[in-house]
Design a protein around this motif. Structure first.
Motif, PDB file in Angstrom:
ATOM      1  N   ASP A  22      -4.235   5.676   2.791  1.00 43.94           N
ATOM      2  CA  ASP A  22      -3.652   4.827   3.834  1.00 43.94           C
ATOM      3  C   ASP A  22      -2.514   3.964   3.314  1.00 43.94           C
ATOM      4  O   ASP A  22      -1.553   3.702   4.014  1.00 43.94           O
ATOM      5  CB  ASP A  22      -4.728   3.887   4.395  1.00 43.94           C
ATOM      6  N   ARG A  23      -2.699   3.485   2.089  1.00 44.50           N
ATOM      7  CA  ARG A  23      -1.735   2.527   1.557  1.00 44.50           C
ATOM      8  C   ARG A  23      -1.379   2.909   0.134  1.00 44.50           C
ATOM      9  O   ARG A  23      -2.121   3.635  -0.529  1.00 44.50           O
ATOM     10  CB  ARG A  23      -2.345   1.120   1.515  1.00 44.50           C
ATOM     11  N   TYR A  24      -0.251   2.373  -0.327  1.00 42.50           N
ATOM     12  CA  TYR A  24       0.136   2.618  -1.724  1.00 42.50           C
ATOM     13  C   TYR A  24       0.717   1.336  -2.295  1.00 42.50           C
ATOM     14  O   TYR A  24       1.487   0.651  -1.634  1.00 42.50           O
ATOM     15  CB  TYR A  24       1.167   3.735  -1.830  1.00 42.50           C
ATOM     16  N   LEU A  25       0.293   1.043  -3.508  1.00 45.18           N
ATOM     17  CA  LEU A  25       0.733  -0.178  -4.174  1.00 45.18           C
ATOM     18  C   LEU A  25       1.550   0.201  -5.419  1.00 45.18           C
ATOM     19  O   LEU A  25       1.046   0.857  -6.319  1.00 45.18           O
ATOM     20  CB  LEU A  25      -0.507  -0.977  -4.573  1.00 45.18           C
ATOM     21  N   LEU A  26       2.807  -0.164  -5.401  1.00 40.34           N
ATOM     22  CA  LEU A  26       3.714   0.159  -6.509  1.00 40.34           C
ATOM     23  C   LEU A  26       4.684  -1.010  -6.654  1.00 40.34           C
ATOM     24  O   LEU A  26       5.637  -1.141  -5.901  1.00 40.34           O
ATOM     25  CB  LEU A  26       4.484   1.448  -6.191  1.00 40.34           C
ATOM     26  N   LYS A  27       4.421  -1.857  -7.615  1.00 37.90           N
ATOM     27  CA  LYS A  27       5.262  -3.050  -7.719  1.00 37.90           C
ATOM     28  C   LYS A  27       6.628  -2.703  -8.302  1.00 37.90           C
ATOM     29  O   LYS A  27       6.715  -1.904  -9.231  1.00 37.90           O
ATOM     30  CB  LYS A  27       4.577  -4.102  -8.599  1.00 37.90           C
TER      31      LYS A  27
END
Ligand code: SAH
Length: 321
Positions: A141-146
């Protein structure tokens, strides 16, 4: 704000002697737009193998002292199920950039975990458009990539084997694919100025991120940045507050790194615009090995910690969800 401020304007706000009126405004904007709810998310760190050389991170592949682990797919799935049973509606699956978990294998894990109904955020680094697309089809659902830093020169100095343009292009691809997209950056990286932080906030605005993790840099003794000072907690809170005002509906976690430097600050950031908190559900044996930066971690009790977290949020006058 009626229009996006410029970089100079944001930088001069960050510098203000008395920031209390901005904090109050951020808190007001937070209440009007995302209510008093605090979202609780679980994070499962499933591998600390990494092919990258990020100079601030304890997992970087040149750190020979790190003891490496990989969780078996069944173990990842069963831990995520426990998180669901304990009441978590979201799990973040995070790792170094570990080629062992091919998109196919990750996809299988995602499909299996999704059977519970839990929402899945992936945080496994840079991949091609096709791979992100495949994982979306599998149910992520989501993706975290700083972005880590919006300054190309600082980015280059800290990432010998990757580029800021690549990172930004990954974030744009994730948005295009319909992921709820999370970015973020560190406060206190060597060479960073208030203008860099302003540029970081504006990059998140330009990409249209749905989430932004803003945390202080913490030096890790087995990395090239071991002698650099940690980032300021005050500046971290200021950046969170300005991001809230600029992007009223964004999700802003009280980052773990902030809590590592100062537990009080981690709670006070909830009155500066933050509305999300994450809790590790990584099994103890692995949790200690997933050392991005040094932290004093207690033992994991998924159920107990979930209850304590809810109590803490109630004490802050907010509503845990
Ligand atoms: N491999 C994944 C996950 C990276 S680790 C990826 O590339 O996205 C998760 C985050 O920890 C990083 O994005 C970075 O912002 C943060 N981090 C790494 N080292 C840190 C340090 N020394 N101090 C504070 N935060 C750090």
């Amino acid at each position: 704000m009626d229009r996006a401020p410029g970089r100079r304007e944001l930088a001069s706000l960050l510098k203000m002697e008395d920031f209390s009126s901005v904090y109050a405004e951020a808190d007001r904007v937070r209440k009007v737009n995302v209510s008093d709810v605090v979202y609780i998310r679980s994070i499962l760190e499933f591998s600390n193998h990494c092919r990258r050389q990020c100079r601030y991170c304890g997992l970087n592949c040149t750190n020979r002292k790190a003891k490496r682990f990989r969780m078996k797919p069944e173990e990842i799935v069963s831990t995520a199920r426990q998180a669901w049973d304990a009441g978590y509606k979201t799990v973040v699956l995070q790792s170094g950039e570990d080629p062992f978990y091919t998109p196919q294998l990750l996809g299988e894990i995602v499909r299996e975990i999704k059977k519970t109904g839990i929402k899945i955020t992936l945080s496994c680094g840079e991949m091609s458009f096709e791979d992100y697309s495949y994982l979306k089809e599998c149910g992520a659902d989501r993706y975290l990539l700083k972005q880590e830093t919006a300054d190309p020169e600082i980015y280059r100095a800290l990432h010998p084997d990757s580029q800021l343009e690549e990172r930004i292009s990954c974030l744009k691809n994730l948005k295009k694919l319909g992921y709820e997209t999370g970015s973020g950056f560190m406060i206190g990286l060597p060479g960073q100025s208030l203008e860099t932080i302003a540029a970081d906030i504006l990059l998140i605005y330009e990409i249209g991120c749905d989430m932004a993790g803003i945390g202080p840099f913490i030096p890790h003794p087995d990395t090239p940045l071991k002698n650099s000072p940690h980032g300021s907690t005050e500046l971290t809170k200021r950046a969170v507050a300005l991001t809230r005002i600029l992007m009223p509906e964004i999700n802003l976690p009280a980052t773990t790194a902030l809590g590592v430097l100062d537990a009080e600050e981690k709670n006070s950031v909830f009155s500066c615009g933050a509305n999300v908190v994450m809790r590790k559900v990584t099994p103890d044996a692995y949790k200690k090995l997933y050392e991005i930066y040094p932290a004093d971690l207690g033992e994991t009790d998924i159920y107990k910690e979930r209850r304590e977290l809810e109590e803490m949020i109630h004490r802050l006058g907010r509503i845990p969800v």
